[in-house]
Design a protein around this motif. Sequence first.
Motif, PDB file in Angstrom:
ATOM      1  N   LEU A   1     -42.290  27.837  14.614  1.00  0.00           N
ATOM      2  CA  LEU A   1     -43.579  27.176  14.864  1.00  0.00           C
ATOM      3  C   LEU A   1     -44.608  27.505  13.798  1.00  0.00           C
ATOM      4  O   LEU A   1     -45.779  27.174  13.933  1.00  0.00           O
ATOM      5  N   ARG A   2     -44.140  28.194  12.720  1.00  0.00           N
ATOM      6  CA  ARG A   2     -45.062  28.730  11.710  1.00  0.00           C
ATOM      7  C   ARG A   2     -46.133  27.714  11.284  1.00  0.00           C
ATOM      8  O   ARG A   2     -47.325  28.023  11.280  1.00  0.00           O
ATOM      9  N   GLU A   3     -45.683  26.511  10.950  1.00  0.00           N
ATOM     10  CA  GLU A   3     -46.639  25.531  10.428  1.00  0.00           C
ATOM     11  C   GLU A   3     -47.735  25.235  11.444  1.00  0.00           C
ATOM     12  O   GLU A   3     -48.913  25.261  11.136  1.00  0.00           O
ATOM     13  N   GLU A   4     -47.294  24.982  12.695  1.00  0.00           N
ATOM     14  CA  GLU A   4     -48.274  24.677  13.745  1.00  0.00           C
ATOM     15  C   GLU A   4     -49.221  25.844  13.956  1.00  0.00           C
ATOM     16  O   GLU A   4     -50.427  25.665  14.069  1.00  0.00           O
ATOM     17  N   LEU A   5     -48.642  27.051  14.022  1.00  0.00           N
ATOM     18  CA  LEU A   5     -49.471  28.218  14.300  1.00  0.00           C
ATOM     19  C   LEU A   5     -50.444  28.483  13.159  1.00  0.00           C
ATOM     20  O   LEU A   5     -51.591  28.851  13.379  1.00  0.00           O
ATOM     21  N   ARG A   6     -49.984  28.280  11.953  1.00  0.00           N
ATOM     22  CA  ARG A   6     -50.888  28.516  10.824  1.00  0.00           C
ATOM     23  C   ARG A   6     -52.001  27.475  10.793  1.00  0.00           C
ATOM     24  O   ARG A   6     -53.134  27.772  10.466  1.00  0.00           O
TER      25      ARG A   6
END
Length: 349
Positions: free
Chosen positions: A328-333
């Motif tokens: 989920l890195r992109e969303e979380l960032r």
Amino acid sequence: MNTNVHRIPGPLSPLDRLGRPLHDLRISVMDRCNFRCPYCMPKEQYHEHYRFLKSQERLSFEEITRLSRLFASLGVRKLRLTGGEPLLRTNLADLVGDLTDIPGIEDIALTTNGVLLAQHAVDLHANGLRRVTVSLDTLDKAVFARMSGGFAALDQVLSGIDAAIAAGLTPVKINAVIERGLNDHTALDLVERFRGSPVIVRFIEFMDVGSRNNWRPDLVVPSRELAAQIHARWPIQPTSQNYPGEVAQRWRFEDGAGEVGFISSVSQPFCGSCSRARLSSEGRFYTCLFATQGLDLRGPLRAGADDAEVLQLIRGAWGVRADRYSELREELRRAAPEAKKIEMNYIGG
Ligand SMILES: C[S@@+](CC[C@H](N)C(=O)[O-])C[C@H]1O[C@@H](n2cnc3c(N)ncnc32)[C@H](O)[C@@H]1O
Ligand code: SF4
């Protein structure tokens, strides 16, 4: 101890909300470090006035051993001692000895920057350690100094690797974090140096750990790019995992000179099979390497909680686990543009 076994968890082993068992525990034994790698403990943040833990704030060896025993009863089979720099912890070999005796623990590993390894390799082996991972990002002295925060300790690290081999801590694995524009031009030198030796080089994609390591997606060198470069010079073939959920993808040299590994948590996240948790040096239990919130176990331990109570806490935390940070890195960032919310105690504080 068998280092290649991944047991199916027993009936007491909790599963998280995505059906994942708890198999590996990374234990930070020391929040301090003798390096200041910019991607991990940048000097600007970990400066001379930074407040590290006081020794009584760190879990004692007795507390670490007791918790490890409880974790083992829940299905943990593999312990990795890390930090900070674990070899800064006085008498670490004694802890290794205590952990080796725990029923159910099949594998104990140590990740170190290698500076103090030559001093401790024999003792660690004598106390039951069977293998070691040394972090070494480059063989170029100038680049090494930049990547360690100004420490010219390359020769000490190389001596540490030699000492580990001589002590029988094999195969020695090398972790090399590759950052575009910084050390990517030296990656193949590591392969050349260690091919055909009892050392396995594993390349790690630069990760967005901590809040101030200036991570940017374009600084990540995807594993497939490095694999292609290596393949062009020394043909490689993918090979099987040692056990399900193994972090590194393994590739073997077609000419029989061993293997290289890739840890691709940015370009190919492996959250779906992640069975790892970590325990910080102050006794917080984190259910993801990237988690920002951890469960305090030191407080209950020191307040006299019995084993059943501590087990209940651990089971509870694992039972509600739904972490999939890397996927989920992109969303979380995007949700945390200033990257503050993904601050993590990955370094083990
Ligand atoms: C945090 S260190 C602790 C143990 C020891 N001090 C060492 O360097 O091996 C454990 C591993 O995490 C890796 N690491 C730290 N920060 C990282 C980052 N931003 N991206 C990828 N790997 C990182 C290090 O290279 C090292 O191999
Ligand atoms: S990667 Fe290891 S050696 Fe480098 S600063 Fe972090 S803890 Fe220290």
